[in-house]
Design a protein around this motif. Structure first.
Motif, PDB file in Angstrom:
ATOM      1  N   ARG A   1      45.651  46.110  38.419  1.00  0.00           N
ATOM      2  CA  ARG A   1      46.394  47.015  37.763  1.00  0.00           C
ATOM      3  C   ARG A   1      46.449  46.478  36.868  1.00  0.00           C
ATOM      4  O   ARG A   1      46.424  47.022  35.130  1.00  0.00           O
ATOM      5  CB  ARG A   1      47.257  46.419  38.543  1.00  0.00           C
ATOM      6  N   ALA A   2      46.719  45.744  35.811  1.00  0.00           N
ATOM      7  CA  ALA A   2      46.665  44.892  34.957  1.00  0.00           C
ATOM      8  C   ALA A   2      45.101  45.478  34.845  1.00  0.00           C
ATOM      9  O   ALA A   2      45.157  46.074  32.796  1.00  0.00           O
ATOM     10  CB  ALA A   2      46.650  43.633  34.709  1.00  0.00           C
TER      11      ALA A   2
ATOM     12  N   GLU B   1      42.666  47.682  35.221  1.00  0.00           N
ATOM     13  CA  GLU B   1      42.865  49.319  35.232  1.00  0.00           C
ATOM     14  C   GLU B   1      43.825  49.377  34.116  1.00  0.00           C
ATOM     15  O   GLU B   1      43.359  50.316  33.539  1.00  0.00           O
ATOM     16  CB  GLU B   1      43.671  49.969  36.769  1.00  0.00           C
ATOM     17  N   ALA B   2      44.715  49.189  33.910  1.00  0.00           N
ATOM     18  CA  ALA B   2      45.735  49.371  32.498  1.00  0.00           C
ATOM     19  C   ALA B   2      45.381  49.165  31.305  1.00  0.00           C
ATOM     20  O   ALA B   2      45.577  49.216  31.144  1.00  0.00           O
ATOM     21  CB  ALA B   2      46.497  49.024  32.658  1.00  0.00           C
ATOM     22  N   GLU B   3      43.540  48.194  31.551  1.00  0.00           N
ATOM     23  CA  GLU B   3      44.118  47.524  30.367  1.00  0.00           C
ATOM     24  C   GLU B   3      44.860  46.833  29.248  1.00  0.00           C
ATOM     25  O   GLU B   3      44.733  46.673  28.146  1.00  0.00           O
ATOM     26  CB  GLU B   3      43.113  48.188  29.315  1.00  0.00           C
ATOM     27  N   ALA B   4      45.063  45.977  30.467  1.00  0.00           N
ATOM     28  CA  ALA B   4      46.626  45.005  29.816  1.00  0.00           C
ATOM     29  C   ALA B   4      45.866  44.096  29.280  1.00  0.00           C
ATOM     30  O   ALA B   4      45.151  42.882  30.646  1.00  0.00           O
ATOM     31  CB  ALA B   4      47.554  45.066  30.714  1.00  0.00           C
ATOM     32  N   GLY B   5      46.379  42.940  28.189  1.00  0.00           N
ATOM     33  CA  GLY B   5      46.111  41.540  28.709  1.00  0.00           C
ATOM     34  C   GLY B   5      47.002  40.464  28.908  1.00  0.00           C
ATOM     35  O   GLY B   5      46.570  39.290  28.704  1.00  0.00           O
ATOM     36  N   SER B   6      47.503  40.783  29.825  1.00  0.00           N
ATOM     37  CA  SER B   6      49.284  39.887  30.036  1.00  0.00           C
ATOM     38  C   SER B   6      49.786  40.619  31.041  1.00  0.00           C
ATOM     39  O   SER B   6      49.814  41.567  31.356  1.00  0.00           O
ATOM     40  CB  SER B   6      50.144  39.672  29.056  1.00  0.00           C
TER      41      SER B   6
ATOM     42  N   LEU C   1      54.605  40.199  43.926  1.00  0.00           N
ATOM     43  CA  LEU C   1      53.406  41.299  44.844  1.00  0.00           C
ATOM     44  C   LEU C   1      52.206  40.662  44.720  1.00  0.00           C
ATOM     45  O   LEU C   1      52.304  39.163  43.280  1.00  0.00           O
ATOM     46  CB  LEU C   1      53.039  42.305  43.069  1.00  0.00           C
ATOM     47  N   PRO C   2      51.447  39.989  44.998  1.00  0.00           N
ATOM     48  CA  PRO C   2      50.435  39.428  45.453  1.00  0.00           C
ATOM     49  C   PRO C   2      49.573  39.624  44.267  1.00  0.00           C
ATOM     50  O   PRO C   2      49.614  40.319  42.997  1.00  0.00           O
ATOM     51  CB  PRO C   2      49.268  40.001  46.364  1.00  0.00           C
ATOM     52  N   LEU C   3      49.105  37.770  43.363  1.00  0.00           N
ATOM     53  CA  LEU C   3      48.135  38.285  42.332  1.00  0.00           C
ATOM     54  C   LEU C   3      47.373  39.336  41.988  1.00  0.00           C
ATOM     55  O   LEU C   3      46.742  39.694  41.235  1.00  0.00           O
ATOM     56  CB  LEU C   3      48.626  36.607  42.098  1.00  0.00           C
ATOM     57  N   ALA C   4      46.490  39.156  44.058  1.00  0.00           N
ATOM     58  CA  ALA C   4      44.806  39.527  43.195  1.00  0.00           C
ATOM     59  C   ALA C   4      45.153  41.591  42.896  1.00  0.00           C
ATOM     60  O   ALA C   4      44.986  41.838  42.120  1.00  0.00           O
ATOM     61  CB  ALA C   4      44.575  39.705  44.397  1.00  0.00           C
ATOM     62  N   GLU C   5      46.610  42.176  43.317  1.00  0.00           N
ATOM     63  CA  GLU C   5      46.835  43.178  43.643  1.00  0.00           C
ATOM     64  C   GLU C   5      47.292  43.464  41.594  1.00  0.00           C
ATOM     65  O   GLU C   5      47.409  44.356  40.194  1.00  0.00           O
ATOM     66  CB  GLU C   5      47.852  43.765  43.804  1.00  0.00           C
TER      67      GLU C   5
END
Length: 389
Positions: A289-290, A292-297, A281-285
């Motif tokens: 997504r991270a 948007e999902a409020e993911a820290g990793s 997956l492209p790094l920017a995408e």
């Protein structure tokens, strides 16, 4: 605390500690499978003992000439033979109770036995510690008894010096303060009452600091107490022993304080929410997504959902944003090698040991069923540890 095996040591095989020869030491034998090493400093103290004993030897055996110093050196060997018995007792009891023992070291301040693991029970700590002074006192008692049978002269002087010295060593080592054996006995007592080994270490460590201060002050106050004015040698000895006791007590206190904070480190509580993405997956995408999902990793996975890599936060931040759309996420990941996947419930000392064994900036945390829970970042562990200080 329940004893998994009612017999000391039971049928459990004793784990042998690897033999580690300290550079510059001399191996003189082995006891109970442990190498006995002598440091170069021992020869200095042996020479000092020979020099200090020379006038007394000359008084009981005049006319020996240079053999006076040979006799003094022989007394040093006999004296350290008793020290070796003291240390061997620690090693034998520790192994009998199921603890691995490394080397037995003889140095200018006496000796040290490397018991490689922390005691599991207060009573184990007590017996491993107390047996050394008891052996020294037994040697003192035996020497005192033999002194009545030995004739006046060199042999009588050596026997008298042996029992007096071992009486001093036995009593001194029962003083309740770390790093002395008596400090370990006190530690075992506080541990048994409080149920916390670290509190036992802290109490015994502070007691050791008090003992160190008394030792340092003793030459200055002994004239008022016993009417004997100390010479320069007594001041030097007091400083050496006092610094040794203070350093050992302080190290025990600091180590215990660190261990008290370890239970605060729970991997599950420190984990960052993670997002699983395909490796190509492209790094920017992946970053979008991270966020948007409020993911820290971010974790890369195979088409079947198996985790294969962790996005390195440092490498991600170093990648210019205008290049991220053209880079696969896998280009800033670290493959999940052995040691980089930890159970989500790991905590305390086990967590620190796991991180120390395989140093890395990030670790994947998984549930017992193998599902991804989150990512543990080493800097977060460090911050939590400092916050608990």
């Amino acid at each position: 605390m329940a004893d998994p095996d009612p017999r000391p040591g039971g049928d459990k095989p004793v784990e042998e500690a690897p033999s580690s020869r300290v550079p510059g030491t001399i191996k003189v034998g082995s006891i109970a499978g442990s190498d006995v090493l002598v440091t170069p400093s021992w020869f200095l103290i042996a020479a000092l003992i020979a020099w200090l004993m020379a006038p007394q030897i000359e008084a009981v055996e005049p006319g020996l000439g240079w053999l006076t110093y040979v006799a003094g050196f022989a007394f040093a060997i006999v004296l350290y033979g008793a020290v070796l018995l003291h240390e061997a007792a620690h090693a034998i009891v520790a192994k009998r109770l199921g603890y691995p023992v490394g080397v037995i070291m003889l140095h200018f301040l006496g000796g040290a036995t490397a018991v490689e693991k922390e005691a599991r029970r207060p009573r184990d700590e007590f017996w491993i510690a107390v047996v050394g002074p008891l052996v020294s006192l037994a040697v003192a008692a035996a020497g005192f008894g033999v002194s009545f049978l030995t004739p006046d002269g060199l042999i009588g002087l050596i026997v008298a010096g042996l029992w007096v010295t071992n009486l001093f060593v036995g009593v001194l080592n029962l003083v309740p303060g770390l790093p002395l054996d008596g400090g370990r006995v006190l530690k075992a007592g506080v541990w048994g009452v409080s149920g916390n080994i670290n509190r036992g270490s802290i109490v015994a460590g502070w007691a050791g600091r008090v003992v160190a201060i008394i030792v340092l002050l003793w030459p200055f106050i002994q004239g008022q107490i016993i009417g004997v004015q100390p010479d320069l040698t007594r001041y030097v000895v007091a400083v050496i022993i006092g610094i040794f006791l203070w350093s050992g007590a302080s190290a025990a206190i600091n180590s215990a304080k660190v261990r008290l904070r370890l239970p605060l480190l729970v991997a599950r509580d420190l984990a960052r929410r993670t997002l699983a993405v395909p490796a190509d997956l492209p790094l920017a995408e992946a970053v979008r997504r991270a966020q948007e999902a409020e993911a820290g990793s971010i974790v890369t996975v195979t088409s079947g959902g198996e985790p294969i890599g962790l996005v390195h936060e440092g490498a991600l931040l170093a990648t210019p944003e205008d290049r991220r759309p053209w880079m696969a996420t896998s280009t800033v990941t670290r493959r999940l090698e052995d040691g980089l996947t930890l159970p989500a419930d790991i905590d305390g000392e086990a967590l620190i040991q796991a991180i120390s064994k395989t140093p890395a900036p990030e670790y994947l945390l998984v549930e017992p069923d193998g599902s991804i829970y989150g990512v543990l970042v080493t800097s977060d562990v460090d911050a939590a540890f400092r916050a608990g200080a």
